[in-house]
Design a protein around this motif. Sequence first.
Motif, PDB file in Angstrom:
ATOM      1  N   GLU A   1      35.022  16.664  21.454  1.00 24.14           N
ATOM      2  CA  GLU A   1      35.141  17.150  20.068  1.00 24.14           C
ATOM      3  C   GLU A   1      35.784  18.532  20.039  1.00 24.14           C
ATOM      4  O   GLU A   1      36.607  18.833  19.162  1.00 24.14           O
TER       5      GLU A   1
ATOM      6  N   ALA B   1      30.689  14.282  25.070  1.00 18.54           N
ATOM      7  CA  ALA B   1      31.011  14.102  23.651  1.00 18.54           C
ATOM      8  C   ALA B   1      31.352  15.445  22.999  1.00 18.54           C
ATOM      9  O   ALA B   1      32.314  15.544  22.217  1.00 18.54           O
TER      10      ALA B   1
ATOM     11  N   ASN C   1      28.642  18.616  28.099  1.00 17.15           N
ATOM     12  CA  ASN C   1      28.362  17.339  27.468  1.00 17.15           C
ATOM     13  C   ASN C   1      29.695  16.687  27.106  1.00 17.15           C
ATOM     14  O   ASN C   1      30.535  17.312  26.446  1.00 17.15           O
TER      15      ASN C   1
ATOM     16  N   SER D   1      33.950  12.838  31.123  1.00 13.88           N
ATOM     17  CA  SER D   1      35.196  12.768  30.351  1.00 13.88           C
ATOM     18  C   SER D   1      36.208  11.852  31.030  1.00 13.88           C
ATOM     19  O   SER D   1      36.429  11.945  32.236  1.00 13.88           O
TER      20      SER D   1
ATOM     21  N   ARG E   1      38.657  10.973  25.912  1.00 13.82           N
ATOM     22  CA  ARG E   1      37.482  10.146  25.631  1.00 13.82           C
ATOM     23  C   ARG E   1      36.206  10.877  26.023  1.00 13.82           C
ATOM     24  O   ARG E   1      36.083  11.411  27.127  1.00 13.82           O
ATOM     25  N   GLY E   2      35.240  10.844  25.092  1.00 13.03           N
ATOM     26  CA  GLY E   2      33.976  11.522  25.336  1.00 13.03           C
ATOM     27  C   GLY E   2      32.763  10.637  25.129  1.00 13.03           C
ATOM     28  O   GLY E   2      31.652  11.153  24.983  1.00 13.03           O
ATOM     29  N   ASN E   3      32.943   9.313  25.136  1.00 17.02           N
ATOM     30  CA  ASN E   3      31.822   8.407  24.870  1.00 17.02           C
ATOM     31  C   ASN E   3      31.256   7.785  26.151  1.00 17.02           C
ATOM     32  O   ASN E   3      30.587   6.762  26.109  1.00 17.02           O
ATOM     33  N   PHE E   4      31.549   8.409  27.299  1.00 16.87           N
ATOM     34  CA  PHE E   4      30.945   8.005  28.568  1.00 16.87           C
ATOM     35  C   PHE E   4      30.108   9.169  29.094  1.00 16.87           C
ATOM     36  O   PHE E   4      30.052  10.233  28.472  1.00 16.87           O
ATOM     37  N   ASP E   5      29.480   8.987  30.237  1.00 16.12           N
ATOM     38  CA  ASP E   5      28.694  10.088  30.815  1.00 16.12           C
ATOM     39  C   ASP E   5      29.574  11.299  31.092  1.00 16.12           C
ATOM     40  O   ASP E   5      29.142  12.442  30.937  1.00 16.12           O
TER      41      ASP E   5
ATOM     42  N   ASP F   1      40.128   8.209  19.607  1.00 10.86           N
ATOM     43  CA  ASP F   1      40.545   8.721  18.303  1.00 10.86           C
ATOM     44  C   ASP F   1      42.060   8.633  18.161  1.00 10.86           C
ATOM     45  O   ASP F   1      42.799   8.656  19.147  1.00 10.86           O
TER      46      ASP F   1
ATOM     47  N   ILE G   1      34.292   1.104  21.031  1.00  9.65           N
ATOM     48  CA  ILE G   1      34.596   2.472  20.592  1.00  9.65           C
ATOM     49  C   ILE G   1      35.973   2.850  21.109  1.00  9.65           C
ATOM     50  O   ILE G   1      36.140   3.158  22.297  1.00  9.65           O
TER      51      ILE G   1
END
Length: 371
Positions: free
Chosen positions: A326, A322, A320, A342, A336-340, A21, A18
């Motif tokens: 966003e 993610a 949160n 930021s 990045r927001g795809n870990f526990d 963006d 992943i």
Amino acid sequence: MSLEDLVKDGIKNIPAYIPGDTAESVEKKYGIAPEDILKLASNENQFGPSPKAIEAMAKEVGRVHIYPDPFCIEIRKKIGVMNGFDDSGDNVVIAVGASGILSLLGEVFIKKGDEVIFCEPTFGAYAGAVIRNDGTPVVLPLTEDLKFDLKAMYNAITDKTKMICICNPNNPTGTVVDSEELKEFIHKVPKDIIIVVDEAYIELSSNPDVKSMVSEISDDTNVVVARTFSKLYGLAGVRLGYAMCNKEMHAILQKCTSVFTGSRVALAGAMAALDDEEYIKKTKAAMLEGRKYLTDEFTKMGFYVYPSETNFLYVNTGYNAAEFAEECKKYGLIIRGNFDYSRITVGRMDQNEKMVGIIKKIIESGELKKI
């Protein structure tokens, strides 16, 4: 029979990587002009490459019709000598980024039934290299302070263990394990196990007690230290990484690398970057200043910032991760927001100040609720 049926099981099972963006994706989704988008998600060096590297690369552009050195011998020699090896170049392997080293190690050494131990969260390329080659990842949690758990990793060793991977400093947490404990661990592990120490970010550490494990490479250890030109040297776009190891390991890996691994442009830029001590000093100092500034500002906001020895911060915002990432995109900020938590890249000071302003607006808006 479909084409999918012809694919190796290991390839079918590779976990998707992943990436952060892009400015283009945020522009398309939220209609924000590219020049107003702040991309601080991929730990790129926002100060750019050395001017000397730019000049050296520009000179090579007109010669890209000619193949580069197939074995990258000059840069191998240079890196070797800089790290205390002889001038043969036979302790250094060049690859397409540090991830290329991990892929090479998996291709050469991992076979069905082999176990590879590492902790998570960490760089996703470890799992990919293992699964792609039908190995078995043995995944352990980090310690409570989000460091690689050396004790648990040692206890997880079995007669099937082929390799151990340690990311130090770790991505995405920015944390490091104690250097003396890591040395002790290396010499305690059975000699037939390959120990990979990923030091992609170690050159950005400000702690004099954080030591490279290059010192532990010898004929008696199967230690491989992976590095990259993507971070401190600002050459992420030309994709050049390398490994340092003993000569026996080197002979095996070098035999299996593709010829012409490094392009003319990449090799020229890397050679020049290694020599630009003034650039390295200024870039590192500016990054450290930005890291302290962001740590202080985020702490004032009530966030918890994990101690970092890298050019990024791992931040528990209380939101949160993610959803927070966003929301940031709506303001033109990419993290990045795809870990526990930021993961946020340290940028230039103007970028850092702009980011702090955006995050303050998000907090003040009240659109997001704490978890």
